[in-house]
Structure formats: structure tokens, C-alpha cells
Design a protein around this motif. Sequence first.
Motif, PDB file in Angstrom:
ATOM      1  N   SER A  29      39.263  38.042  44.146  1.00 46.08           N
ATOM      2  CA  SER A  29      38.937  37.536  42.822  1.00 46.08           C
ATOM      3  C   SER A  29      39.306  36.054  42.775  1.00 46.08           C
ATOM      4  O   SER A  29      40.400  35.679  43.189  1.00 46.08           O
ATOM      5  CB  SER A  29      39.737  38.269  41.740  1.00 46.08           C
ATOM      6  OG  SER A  29      39.481  39.655  41.766  1.00 46.08           O
ATOM      7  N   TYR A  31      39.552  33.106  40.012  1.00 48.08           N
ATOM      8  CA  TYR A  31      39.552  32.827  38.582  1.00 48.08           C
ATOM      9  C   TYR A  31      39.637  31.324  38.334  1.00 48.08           C
ATOM     10  O   TYR A  31      40.497  30.646  38.915  1.00 48.08           O
ATOM     11  CB  TYR A  31      40.768  33.469  37.908  1.00 48.08           C
ATOM     12  CG  TYR A  31      40.871  34.948  38.127  1.00 48.08           C
ATOM     13  CD1 TYR A  31      40.253  35.839  37.260  1.00 48.08           C
ATOM     14  CD2 TYR A  31      41.588  35.460  39.201  1.00 48.08           C
ATOM     15  CE1 TYR A  31      40.349  37.207  37.452  1.00 48.08           C
ATOM     16  CE2 TYR A  31      41.681  36.823  39.406  1.00 48.08           C
ATOM     17  CZ  TYR A  31      41.065  37.694  38.537  1.00 48.08           C
ATOM     18  OH  TYR A  31      41.156  39.045  38.741  1.00 48.08           O
ATOM     19  N   ARG A  58      34.399  38.634  28.272  1.00 47.63           N
ATOM     20  CA  ARG A  58      34.318  38.183  29.662  1.00 47.63           C
ATOM     21  C   ARG A  58      33.777  36.758  29.746  1.00 47.63           C
ATOM     22  O   ARG A  58      34.193  35.981  30.588  1.00 47.63           O
ATOM     23  CB  ARG A  58      33.436  39.116  30.487  1.00 47.63           C
ATOM     24  CG  ARG A  58      34.012  40.507  30.681  1.00 47.63           C
ATOM     25  CD  ARG A  58      33.104  41.361  31.546  1.00 47.63           C
ATOM     26  NE  ARG A  58      33.067  40.905  32.917  1.00 47.63           N
ATOM     27  CZ  ARG A  58      33.992  41.186  33.838  1.00 47.63           C
ATOM     28  NH1 ARG A  58      35.018  41.938  33.524  1.00 47.63           N
ATOM     29  NH2 ARG A  58      33.882  40.726  35.057  1.00 47.63           N
ATOM     30  N   ALA A  59      32.862  36.407  28.853  1.00 51.68           N
ATOM     31  CA  ALA A  59      32.260  35.070  28.873  1.00 51.68           C
ATOM     32  C   ALA A  59      33.305  33.980  28.652  1.00 51.68           C
ATOM     33  O   ALA A  59      33.136  32.857  29.136  1.00 51.68           O
ATOM     34  CB  ALA A  59      31.166  34.982  27.816  1.00 51.68           C
ATOM     35  N   HIS A  62      34.641  31.871  31.482  1.00 46.67           N
ATOM     36  CA  HIS A  62      33.823  30.800  32.056  1.00 46.67           C
ATOM     37  C   HIS A  62      33.746  29.571  31.167  1.00 46.67           C
ATOM     38  O   HIS A  62      33.044  28.618  31.474  1.00 46.67           O
ATOM     39  CB  HIS A  62      32.417  31.330  32.355  1.00 46.67           C
ATOM     40  CG  HIS A  62      32.436  32.511  33.269  1.00 46.67           C
ATOM     41  ND1 HIS A  62      32.782  32.419  34.591  1.00 46.67           N
ATOM     42  CD2 HIS A  62      32.211  33.819  33.023  1.00 46.67           C
ATOM     43  CE1 HIS A  62      32.735  33.619  35.139  1.00 46.67           C
ATOM     44  NE2 HIS A  62      32.396  34.482  34.207  1.00 46.67           N
ATOM     45  N   PRO A 105      35.846  37.793  37.952  1.00 48.82           N
ATOM     46  CA  PRO A 105      34.561  37.148  37.687  1.00 48.82           C
ATOM     47  C   PRO A 105      33.576  37.169  38.861  1.00 48.82           C
ATOM     48  O   PRO A 105      32.539  36.512  38.777  1.00 48.82           O
ATOM     49  CB  PRO A 105      34.978  35.707  37.361  1.00 48.82           C
ATOM     50  CG  PRO A 105      36.184  35.482  38.205  1.00 48.82           C
ATOM     51  CD  PRO A 105      36.891  36.823  38.241  1.00 48.82           C
ATOM     52  N   CYS A 106      33.857  37.928  39.904  1.00 45.31           N
ATOM     53  CA  CYS A 106      32.929  37.944  41.039  1.00 45.31           C
ATOM     54  C   CYS A 106      31.606  38.598  40.618  1.00 45.31           C
ATOM     55  O   CYS A 106      31.544  39.337  39.631  1.00 45.31           O
ATOM     56  CB  CYS A 106      33.538  38.658  42.245  1.00 45.31           C
ATOM     57  SG  CYS A 106      33.486  40.461  42.191  1.00 45.31           S
ATOM     58  N   ASP A 107      30.563  38.323  41.354  1.00 46.37           N
ATOM     59  CA  ASP A 107      29.230  38.852  41.018  1.00 46.37           C
ATOM     60  C   ASP A 107      29.225  40.373  40.931  1.00 46.37           C
ATOM     61  O   ASP A 107      28.615  40.954  40.031  1.00 46.37           O
ATOM     62  CB  ASP A 107      28.198  38.389  42.045  1.00 46.37           C
ATOM     63  CG  ASP A 107      27.926  36.891  41.960  1.00 46.37           C
ATOM     64  OD1 ASP A 107      28.250  36.274  40.925  1.00 46.37           O
ATOM     65  OD2 ASP A 107      27.390  36.336  42.941  1.00 46.37           O
ATOM     66  N   CYS A 109      31.722  42.495  40.228  1.00 47.00           N
ATOM     67  CA  CYS A 109      32.420  43.002  39.046  1.00 47.00           C
ATOM     68  C   CYS A 109      31.687  42.642  37.754  1.00 47.00           C
ATOM     69  O   CYS A 109      31.661  43.435  36.813  1.00 47.00           O
ATOM     70  CB  CYS A 109      33.855  42.483  39.015  1.00 47.00           C
ATOM     71  SG  CYS A 109      34.884  43.184  40.335  1.00 47.00           S
ATOM     72  N   GLU A 110      31.067  41.456  37.712  1.00 50.47           N
ATOM     73  CA  GLU A 110      30.265  41.075  36.535  1.00 50.47           C
ATOM     74  C   GLU A 110      29.095  42.042  36.371  1.00 50.47           C
ATOM     75  O   GLU A 110      28.802  42.504  35.275  1.00 50.47           O
ATOM     76  CB  GLU A 110      29.751  39.633  36.673  1.00 50.47           C
ATOM     77  CG  GLU A 110      30.819  38.571  36.559  1.00 50.47           C
ATOM     78  CD  GLU A 110      31.237  38.256  35.140  1.00 50.47           C
ATOM     79  OE1 GLU A 110      30.641  38.794  34.182  1.00 50.47           O
ATOM     80  OE2 GLU A 110      32.171  37.469  34.979  1.00 50.47           O
ATOM     81  N   ALA A 113      30.297  45.415  35.104  1.00 51.05           N
ATOM     82  CA  ALA A 113      30.622  45.366  33.676  1.00 51.05           C
ATOM     83  C   ALA A 113      29.351  45.426  32.832  1.00 51.05           C
ATOM     84  O   ALA A 113      29.314  46.108  31.806  1.00 51.05           O
ATOM     85  CB  ALA A 113      31.417  44.110  33.351  1.00 51.05           C
ATOM     86  N   ARG A 114      28.301  44.736  33.271  1.00 47.79           N
ATOM     87  CA  ARG A 114      27.033  44.776  32.539  1.00 47.79           C
ATOM     88  C   ARG A 114      26.424  46.171  32.580  1.00 47.79           C
ATOM     89  O   ARG A 114      25.938  46.677  31.574  1.00 47.79           O
ATOM     90  CB  ARG A 114      26.043  43.762  33.117  1.00 47.79           C
ATOM     91  CG  ARG A 114      26.257  42.348  32.626  1.00 47.79           C
ATOM     92  CD  ARG A 114      25.107  41.437  32.992  1.00 47.79           C
ATOM     93  NE  ARG A 114      24.842  41.373  34.415  1.00 47.79           N
ATOM     94  CZ  ARG A 114      25.473  40.580  35.282  1.00 47.79           C
ATOM     95  NH1 ARG A 114      26.407  39.769  34.849  1.00 47.79           N
ATOM     96  NH2 ARG A 114      25.170  40.590  36.554  1.00 47.79           N
TER      97      ARG A 114
END
Length: 124
Positions: A29, A31, A58-59, A62, A105-107, A109-110, A113-114
Amino acid sequence: MNDQQRPQNLTVNRQEETLEVIWTDGHRSLYPLAGLRNVCPCAECRGGHENMGGPVERAALHGRPDKTWQIKDAFLVGHYALGIAWADSHDAGIYTWSFLRALCPCDQCEAAARLASRPDVYSA
């Protein structure tokens, strides 16, 4: 807390303004420090004790906070969390391993979550 939610290695890169966590299951991860400051889990940043442990978007990880994200120090809090002291002397946020892992925030895990329809993550 299961073993995958424990860090094997932690690295703060001040030049790149990142915190890298390698978890015991091998997951990596990365961050942004600005994002970690943005999602600081302390009572002051969350708007009071009643909001602690509530959802974190989550946003927000970023985004750029209004406050400094320059790190002064990072320290272990028992066996369950990381504390961060920011350059403006704010040091009340305790980032539990489960909170950090859920915010990865890795692709991969993102995307997970979606798919789970979880636009927010809940702190532990």
C-alpha cells in the motif's frame, strides 16, 4: 485483527511524500501523506468524539488538505496502529492497521471497494 492486517515494513518517503506499507500477506500500500492528513481519524479532525469511527470517504485520501501534510515523525502505537506527528505539531491521529488496510489506495483495493459498493471505509 487478522495477520493480513499487520504491517511487515513501514517506510516514510519525505521526498515523494508517501507512506509505504508492506503487509504480512505481501500486499503493498502506498499512501500519499497529504491524503493521510486529510483523513486524520482524531476527534478534532473528525469534528468531535461522536464522529470518530464513522465513515471516511475514500476520495479524501486523494485530496489536498488545508493543513500541512509535512511529516515530523511517525511512531508505533502499541501493536495496533501508527501515530503521525505533523510539522504543525498535530499528533492526535491514531491510524490503526485495519483503518490503513481498508483505505489502501492501490488499483486492486479501489476496484474491490467499488464492486462492494463501498464508497467509504469505516475506521476500526
